[in-house]
Design a protein around this motif. Sequence first.
Motif, PDB file in Angstrom:
ATOM      1  N   ALA A   1      27.839  94.839 -29.563  1.00  0.00           N
ATOM      2  CA  ALA A   1      27.081  95.937 -28.964  1.00  0.00           C
ATOM      3  C   ALA A   1      26.372  96.768 -30.029  1.00  0.00           C
ATOM      4  N   ALA A   2      25.112  97.106 -29.741  1.00  0.00           N
ATOM      5  CA  ALA A   2      24.311  97.938 -30.640  1.00  0.00           C
ATOM      6  C   ALA A   2      23.251  98.621 -29.786  1.00  0.00           C
ATOM      7  N   ASP A   3      23.103  99.941 -29.942  1.00  0.00           N
ATOM      8  CA  ASP A   3      22.161 100.671 -29.096  1.00  0.00           C
ATOM      9  C   ASP A   3      21.063 101.324 -29.923  1.00  0.00           C
ATOM     10  N   GLY A   4      19.886 101.375 -29.309  1.00  0.00           N
ATOM     11  CA  GLY A   4      18.746 102.064 -29.928  1.00  0.00           C
ATOM     12  C   GLY A   4      18.165 101.249 -31.084  1.00  0.00           C
ATOM     13  N   VAL A   5      16.975 101.709 -31.515  1.00  0.00           N
ATOM     14  CA  VAL A   5      16.259 100.994 -32.576  1.00  0.00           C
ATOM     15  C   VAL A   5      17.089 100.929 -33.858  1.00  0.00           C
ATOM     16  N   ASP A   6      17.682 102.052 -34.242  1.00  0.00           N
ATOM     17  CA  ASP A   6      18.452 102.045 -35.488  1.00  0.00           C
ATOM     18  C   ASP A   6      19.695 101.168 -35.381  1.00  0.00           C
ATOM     19  N   GLY A   7      20.332 101.224 -34.207  1.00  0.00           N
ATOM     20  CA  GLY A   7      21.528 100.404 -33.995  1.00  0.00           C
ATOM     21  C   GLY A   7      21.200  98.915 -34.061  1.00  0.00           C
ATOM     22  N   VAL A   8      20.081  98.556 -33.464  1.00  0.00           N
ATOM     23  CA  VAL A   8      19.685  97.145 -33.456  1.00  0.00           C
ATOM     24  C   VAL A   8      19.346  96.676 -34.881  1.00  0.00           C
ATOM     25  N   ARG A   9      18.609  97.512 -35.610  1.00  0.00           N
ATOM     26  CA  ARG A   9      18.282  97.147 -37.001  1.00  0.00           C
ATOM     27  C   ARG A   9      19.554  96.942 -37.826  1.00  0.00           C
ATOM     28  N   ALA A  10      20.499  97.860 -37.662  1.00  0.00           N
ATOM     29  CA  ALA A  10      21.746  97.757 -38.440  1.00  0.00           C
ATOM     30  C   ALA A  10      22.511  96.490 -38.045  1.00  0.00           C
ATOM     31  N   ALA A  11      22.478  96.160 -36.749  1.00  0.00           N
ATOM     32  CA  ALA A  11      23.190  94.964 -36.283  1.00  0.00           C
ATOM     33  C   ALA A  11      22.568  93.707 -36.887  1.00  0.00           C
ATOM     34  N   VAL A  12      21.250  93.670 -36.954  1.00  0.00           N
ATOM     35  CA  VAL A  12      20.578  92.500 -37.538  1.00  0.00           C
ATOM     36  C   VAL A  12      20.915  92.389 -39.026  1.00  0.00           C
ATOM     37  N   ARG A  13      20.873  93.542 -39.721  1.00  0.00           N
ATOM     38  CA  ARG A  13      21.208  93.524 -41.159  1.00  0.00           C
ATOM     39  C   ARG A  13      22.636  93.039 -41.385  1.00  0.00           C
ATOM     40  N   ALA A  14      23.552  93.508 -40.538  1.00  0.00           N
ATOM     41  CA  ALA A  14      24.955  93.106 -40.693  1.00  0.00           C
ATOM     42  C   ALA A  14      25.094  91.590 -40.549  1.00  0.00           C
ATOM     43  N   ARG A  15      24.351  91.003 -39.596  1.00  0.00           N
ATOM     44  CA  ARG A  15      24.424  89.551 -39.396  1.00  0.00           C
ATOM     45  C   ARG A  15      23.812  88.799 -40.577  1.00  0.00           C
ATOM     46  N   ALA A  16      22.699  89.340 -41.076  1.00  0.00           N
ATOM     47  CA  ALA A  16      22.071  88.698 -42.240  1.00  0.00           C
ATOM     48  C   ALA A  16      23.047  88.678 -43.417  1.00  0.00           C
ATOM     49  N   GLU A  17      23.770  89.798 -43.589  1.00  0.00           N
ATOM     50  CA  GLU A  17      24.735  89.861 -44.693  1.00  0.00           C
ATOM     51  C   GLU A  17      25.873  88.865 -44.505  1.00  0.00           C
ATOM     52  N   ARG A  18      26.192  88.563 -43.241  1.00  0.00           N
ATOM     53  CA  ARG A  18      27.245  87.571 -42.982  1.00  0.00           C
ATOM     54  C   ARG A  18      26.744  86.140 -43.089  1.00  0.00           C
ATOM     55  N   GLY A  19      25.457  85.973 -43.331  1.00  0.00           N
ATOM     56  CA  GLY A  19      24.931  84.623 -43.555  1.00  0.00           C
ATOM     57  C   GLY A  19      24.649  83.832 -42.301  1.00  0.00           C
ATOM     58  N   VAL A  20      24.266  84.503 -41.203  1.00  0.00           N
ATOM     59  CA  VAL A  20      23.927  83.761 -39.980  1.00  0.00           C
ATOM     60  C   VAL A  20      22.621  82.981 -40.185  1.00  0.00           C
ATOM     61  N   ASP A  21      22.379  82.042 -39.276  1.00  0.00           N
ATOM     62  CA  ASP A  21      21.165  81.213 -39.338  1.00  0.00           C
ATOM     63  C   ASP A  21      20.083  81.707 -38.402  1.00  0.00           C
ATOM     64  N   VAL A  22      20.459  82.536 -37.441  1.00  0.00           N
ATOM     65  CA  VAL A  22      19.535  82.972 -36.390  1.00  0.00           C
ATOM     66  C   VAL A  22      20.121  84.253 -35.799  1.00  0.00           C
ATOM     67  N   ILE A  23      19.244  85.119 -35.292  1.00  0.00           N
ATOM     68  CA  ILE A  23      19.687  86.337 -34.616  1.00  0.00           C
ATOM     69  C   ILE A  23      19.520  86.131 -33.117  1.00  0.00           C
ATOM     70  N   LYS A  24      20.591  86.382 -32.368  1.00  0.00           N
ATOM     71  CA  LYS A  24      20.525  86.276 -30.906  1.00  0.00           C
ATOM     72  C   LYS A  24      20.533  87.678 -30.313  1.00  0.00           C
ATOM     73  N   VAL A  25      19.557  87.943 -29.447  1.00  0.00           N
ATOM     74  CA  VAL A  25      19.454  89.264 -28.822  1.00  0.00           C
ATOM     75  C   VAL A  25      19.395  89.092 -27.312  1.00  0.00           C
ATOM     76  N   MET A  26      20.151  89.895 -26.605  1.00  0.00           N
ATOM     77  CA  MET A  26      20.174  89.855 -25.149  1.00  0.00           C
ATOM     78  C   MET A  26      19.167  90.866 -24.599  1.00  0.00           C
ATOM     79  N   ALA A  27      18.007  90.384 -24.179  1.00  0.00           N
ATOM     80  CA  ALA A  27      16.965  91.289 -23.679  1.00  0.00           C
ATOM     81  C   ALA A  27      17.181  91.684 -22.231  1.00  0.00           C
ATOM     82  N   THR A  28      17.888  90.839 -21.480  1.00  0.00           N
ATOM     83  CA  THR A  28      18.172  91.157 -20.073  1.00  0.00           C
ATOM     84  C   THR A  28      19.663  90.935 -19.804  1.00  0.00           C
ATOM     85  N   GLY A  29      20.083  91.319 -18.624  1.00  0.00           N
ATOM     86  CA  GLY A  29      21.443  91.021 -18.202  1.00  0.00           C
ATOM     87  C   GLY A  29      21.620  89.521 -18.038  1.00  0.00           C
ATOM     88  N   GLY A  30      22.872  89.129 -17.755  1.00  0.00           N
ATOM     89  CA  GLY A  30      23.147  87.701 -17.617  1.00  0.00           C
ATOM     90  C   GLY A  30      24.154  87.423 -16.522  1.00  0.00           C
TER      91      GLY A  30
END
Length: 415
Positions: A177-206
């Motif tokens: 979970a990550a909210d708002g523009v700053d939260g989303v940016r921080a979440a992406v950075r955290a994943r990049a630091e963990r060495g992910v290959d791709v960023i997955k974002v949930m734009a709608t419900g599921g």
Amino acid sequence: MAAAGRARLADYHGVGRKPVDGVVVVGMLAIRSGAAFDGVGPALVERPLVLVDEGRIAEVRAGGVPPPGAEVIDLGGATLLPGLIDAHVHLVFDGSADPVGAIERLSDEELLDRMRTAARTCLAAGITTVRDLGDRAYLAVRLRDELVAEPAAGPEILAAGPPVTTSQGHCWFLGGAADGVDGVRAAVRARAERGVDVIKVMATGGEMTPGTRSHEVQYGPDELRAAVEEAHRHGLPVAVHAHGVAGIENAVAAGVDTIEHCSFMTVDGVDSRPDLIAAIARAGIVVSTTLGVVPGFAPPPRISARLDGFLANVRQMRDAGVTVVCGSDAGIGPPKPHDVLPYGAAMLVECGFPPVAALRAVTSSAAWACRVGERKGRLAPGFDADLLAVDGDPLADITALRAVTAVFRAGSRVR
Ligand SMILES: [Zn+2]
């Protein structure tokens, strides 16, 4: 020329890959089969001889004599293909009726062990690369790294880590979970630091998250744009889960790399939006369409009522020139075990795709969509020797993809 007696293919071929008569090669595989689909087509290669050296394809010949010293594997009349690529799986989900409840009962170590089993299931079916679009606690990243050291134990994994979602949003229970523009940016950075290959974002419900609605947006255009900017800054592609039209529009405007599902779901049906499909095509965004169910399972009523509409949109996307690949969403329920992908390819054919297009959607196009197109999804020199052999001609009958007779992963025969 290696002094220790280990000739390399470069020595064998010399400059310009011209064979040098009489040079003995050690450690090379020469795989013969009745035919091959090279990942692109349009036709099969008859009686190919595929040379494999150090885990990679060295050469694909139309027949001929294996180089002296090579180990010959004769697959008889089978058709050889590049290993299949599933652009959307969840190794954390166990394909049971309650995959979310199942993981809540497991520690990370127990869950990782289940994922090892799921990985073996993929590989046994000839699925040699998977893009894992949502795990818990970066377990798919851990498994990816394990399998780099032991490739015969599973497919190559391209991992997203926990999907980025809003508080209480779709798949919030995976911990992303990550909210708002700053939260989303921080979440992406955290994943990049963990060495992910791709960023997955949930734009709608599921569909699998109570309290969310597939047709409603979770993130607005600003958050999606921030996710894309931050991901691209780190050299990572963005895969956006989007069902409803507003979510798809936001994803297109944000310049995402792939749209997952892209089902055009509305509150009571499926929308038809040729203008939006044209915009997806213009932007060069790949659609990873969620196809593939094993026989014997009826989809939930919400899905079966919309199936014709979904498939009409898939056809329309293809006709509009959108690159459509197959992401099975394997693991999310009993109709979708981790080896379901061949049924997805068959569904593309039922949907009107020529078999060659369906085969590309699970080989070369999928590799390109997953950013591994320079080394996966084709039988060509320099590509990873991830191979699948099947009984029959999948260009004539796509169901032949399920008649697996051999699987190779990074040059090692695993089945
Ligand atoms: Zn998914």
